[in-house]
Write an enzyme that holds these catalytic residues in place. Sequence first.
Site, PDB file in Angstrom:
ATOM      1  N   CYS A  83       8.479  21.735  28.901  1.00 29.55           N
ATOM      2  CA  CYS A  83       7.943  22.449  27.732  1.00 29.55           C
ATOM      3  C   CYS A  83       7.968  21.600  26.462  1.00 29.55           C
ATOM      4  O   CYS A  83       7.265  21.905  25.500  1.00 29.55           O
ATOM      5  CB  CYS A  83       8.699  23.755  27.505  1.00 29.55           C
ATOM      6  SG  CYS A  83       8.465  24.913  28.855  1.00 29.55           S
ATOM      7  N   HIS A  87       7.024  25.868  20.146  1.00 28.62           N
ATOM      8  CA  HIS A  87       6.757  26.155  21.556  1.00 28.62           C
ATOM      9  C   HIS A  87       6.843  27.665  21.730  1.00 28.62           C
ATOM     10  O   HIS A  87       7.760  28.305  21.231  1.00 28.62           O
ATOM     11  CB  HIS A  87       7.787  25.448  22.428  1.00 28.62           C
ATOM     12  CG  HIS A  87       7.731  25.853  23.861  1.00 28.62           C
ATOM     13  ND1 HIS A  87       6.537  25.936  24.544  1.00 28.62           N
ATOM     14  CD2 HIS A  87       8.699  26.219  24.735  1.00 28.62           C
ATOM     15  CE1 HIS A  87       6.784  26.331  25.789  1.00 28.62           C
ATOM     16  NE2 HIS A  87       8.083  26.505  25.927  1.00 28.62           N
ATOM     17  N   ASN A  96       4.253  31.799  28.130  1.00 27.31           N
ATOM     18  CA  ASN A  96       4.778  30.438  28.004  1.00 27.31           C
ATOM     19  C   ASN A  96       3.891  29.499  28.828  1.00 27.31           C
ATOM     20  O   ASN A  96       3.916  29.536  30.057  1.00 27.31           O
ATOM     21  CB  ASN A  96       6.226  30.404  28.505  1.00 27.31           C
ATOM     22  CG  ASN A  96       6.857  29.022  28.383  1.00 27.31           C
ATOM     23  OD1 ASN A  96       6.184  28.030  28.147  1.00 27.31           O
ATOM     24  ND2 ASN A  96       8.168  28.977  28.564  1.00 27.31           N
TER      25      ASN A  96
HETATM   26  N1  ACO Z   1      11.996  43.206  34.169  1.00 23.35           N
HETATM   27  C1  ACO Z   1      13.070  44.010  34.091  1.00 23.35           C
HETATM   28  N2  ACO Z   1      14.339  43.530  34.094  1.00 23.35           N
HETATM   29  C2  ACO Z   1      14.501  42.200  34.148  1.00 23.35           C
HETATM   30  C3  ACO Z   1      13.411  41.309  34.226  1.00 23.35           C
HETATM   31  C4  ACO Z   1      12.108  41.866  34.238  1.00 23.35           C
HETATM   32  N3  ACO Z   1      10.991  41.110  34.291  1.00 23.35           N
HETATM   33  N4  ACO Z   1      13.881  40.051  34.282  1.00 23.35           N
HETATM   34  C5  ACO Z   1      15.220  40.137  34.233  1.00 23.35           C
HETATM   35  N5  ACO Z   1      15.602  41.430  34.162  1.00 23.35           N
HETATM   36  C6  ACO Z   1      16.954  41.979  34.099  1.00 23.35           C
HETATM   37  C7  ACO Z   1      17.991  41.017  34.631  1.00 23.35           C
HETATM   38  O1  ACO Z   1      18.070  41.112  36.038  1.00 23.35           O
HETATM   39  C8  ACO Z   1      19.244  41.509  33.926  1.00 23.35           C
HETATM   40  O2  ACO Z   1      19.714  42.644  34.633  1.00 23.35           O
HETATM   41  P1  ACO Z   1      21.290  42.896  34.819  1.00 23.35           P
HETATM   42  O3  ACO Z   1      21.817  43.041  33.427  1.00 23.35           O
HETATM   43  O4  ACO Z   1      21.321  44.126  35.630  1.00 23.35           O
HETATM   44  O5  ACO Z   1      21.796  41.661  35.515  1.00 23.35           O
HETATM   45  C9  ACO Z   1      18.738  41.993  32.564  1.00 23.35           C
HETATM   46  O6  ACO Z   1      17.318  42.156  32.716  1.00 23.35           O
HETATM   47  C10 ACO Z   1      19.023  41.028  31.431  1.00 23.35           C
HETATM   48  O7  ACO Z   1      18.655  39.720  31.826  1.00 23.35           O
HETATM   49  P2  ACO Z   1      18.827  38.479  30.873  1.00 23.35           P
HETATM   50  O8  ACO Z   1      18.338  37.255  31.579  1.00 23.35           O
HETATM   51  O9  ACO Z   1      20.207  38.438  30.308  1.00 23.35           O
HETATM   52  O10 ACO Z   1      17.785  38.873  29.715  1.00 23.35           O
HETATM   53  P3  ACO Z   1      17.481  38.134  28.354  1.00 23.35           P
HETATM   54  O11 ACO Z   1      17.591  39.075  27.232  1.00 23.35           O
HETATM   55  O12 ACO Z   1      18.200  36.823  28.230  1.00 23.35           O
HETATM   56  O13 ACO Z   1      15.909  37.808  28.495  1.00 23.35           O
HETATM   57  C11 ACO Z   1      14.504  35.917  29.043  1.00 23.35           C
HETATM   58  C12 ACO Z   1      15.442  37.006  29.549  1.00 23.35           C
HETATM   59  C13 ACO Z   1      13.253  36.571  28.500  1.00 23.35           C
HETATM   60  C14 ACO Z   1      14.162  34.974  30.195  1.00 23.35           C
HETATM   61  C15 ACO Z   1      15.181  35.092  27.923  1.00 23.35           C
HETATM   62  O14 ACO Z   1      16.478  34.744  28.311  1.00 23.35           O
HETATM   63  C16 ACO Z   1      14.443  33.812  27.558  1.00 23.35           C
HETATM   64  O15 ACO Z   1      13.368  33.835  27.001  1.00 23.35           O
HETATM   65  N6  ACO Z   1      15.052  32.648  27.795  1.00 23.35           N
HETATM   66  C17 ACO Z   1      14.526  31.353  27.392  1.00 23.35           C
HETATM   67  C18 ACO Z   1      13.302  30.940  28.130  1.00 23.35           C
HETATM   68  C19 ACO Z   1      12.866  29.602  27.570  1.00 23.35           C
HETATM   69  O16 ACO Z   1      12.803  29.386  26.385  1.00 23.35           O
HETATM   70  N7  ACO Z   1      12.619  28.633  28.399  1.00 23.35           N
HETATM   71  C20 ACO Z   1      12.384  27.296  27.891  1.00 23.35           C
HETATM   72  C21 ACO Z   1      11.116  26.775  28.121  1.00 23.35           C
HETATM   73  S1  ACO Z   1      10.520  26.973  29.756  1.00 23.35           S
HETATM   74  C22 ACO Z   1      10.296  25.402  30.472  1.00 23.35           C
HETATM   75  O17 ACO Z   1      10.777  24.371  30.039  1.00 23.35           O
HETATM   76  C23 ACO Z   1       9.540  25.352  31.712  1.00 23.35           C
END
Ligand code: ACO
Length: 323
Positions: free
Chosen positions: A114, A250, A280
Amino acid sequence: MTRRAVVVGTGHYLPERVVENAEFEKTLDTSDEWIRARSGIERRHFAAEGETTSSMATAAAKAALDDAGLTADDIDAIVLATSTADLTFPSAATMVQAQLGMTRGFAFDVQAVCAGFVYALCNASALIASGQADRVLVIGAETFSRIMDWSDRSTCVLFGDGAGALILEAQTGAGTSDDRGILSTDLNSDGRYKDLLYVDGGVSTQSTGHLRMQGNQVFRHAVEKLAKTATTALERAGLDAKDVDWIVPHQANIRIIQGTAKKMGLSMDNVVVTVQDHGNTSAASIPLALSVGKERGQIKPGDLIVTEAIGGGLAWGAVVLRW
Ligand code: ACO
């Protein structure tokens, strides 16, 4: 006098197929509400069968050439940021070179996931500053839909496909932060964080693999590292956050974008946001946002822009440029 890499054209391409969040509700235990609230994403584009990273990159490049009033013959080099090239080799950049009908100069890919477009801009700026090239076509293009695990709700709802392109041209500046063009850069990586975000396959393991991410861990690193790299790049140009007209980040998650702006003391009025419509798109997200931001009339000549990105590696960085 200083040679600067100045943006003289922008373009982008998005595949025709738009997938709304609600479509994932049919196959996964997820909801439009969860995806919007946690990521800010509402829809994304997915490439059609037969559509590839190089075909999307070529479409974006043609739009950027048109915007600049140039042809492929005017370009000395192509730098293409991608982690999803059509083939293992040759580079997607040389495929774009052929598709544009460009028979001179040189082309290569940059892979920093990314953060790829930020790395590509740094490379292009150095090629121009050193006199190796006078005009560089810099592209970010991805087909992340090809490396999704469609049964993993924590990743497959977040990504999209697309391409964006800029044309950078050598122009002479006074060597001050009032110059147009790329003013400063900051690149970083830390390979100890590989397991936070990776694809579990590749050539030497004889598979294509799927994207794996510990999203909440990446999130934790993102806000802190992005604000720091943006601030470092601004300091290198002798500027600070109050000089910034636009952050063009990004586009991974609206909460990361908001958190970074807040940490830098900037309002969301100073941020170009496209994550709701594109998801993304990895290395394509910044050039897409720059092209869309210009089309919307947000980005204007003379504006001071900071782009910043973080991704797999971890790799992260920022570029400060005057439009
Ligand atoms: N729908 C419903 N529930 C979901 C989903 C979904 N699509 N995905 C995950 N959950 C659940 C999880 O299982 C978890 O459940 P649990 O509490 O029962 O275990 C709960 O939601 C919370 O999950 P988290 O991962 O803690 O949620 P978070 O608030 O962190 O959001 C997200 C997740 C959107 C992925 C966020 O962490 C994020 O954006 N992270 C950074 C991504 C990023 O910037 N990546 C970098 C670039 S990508 C690259 O380089 C290729």
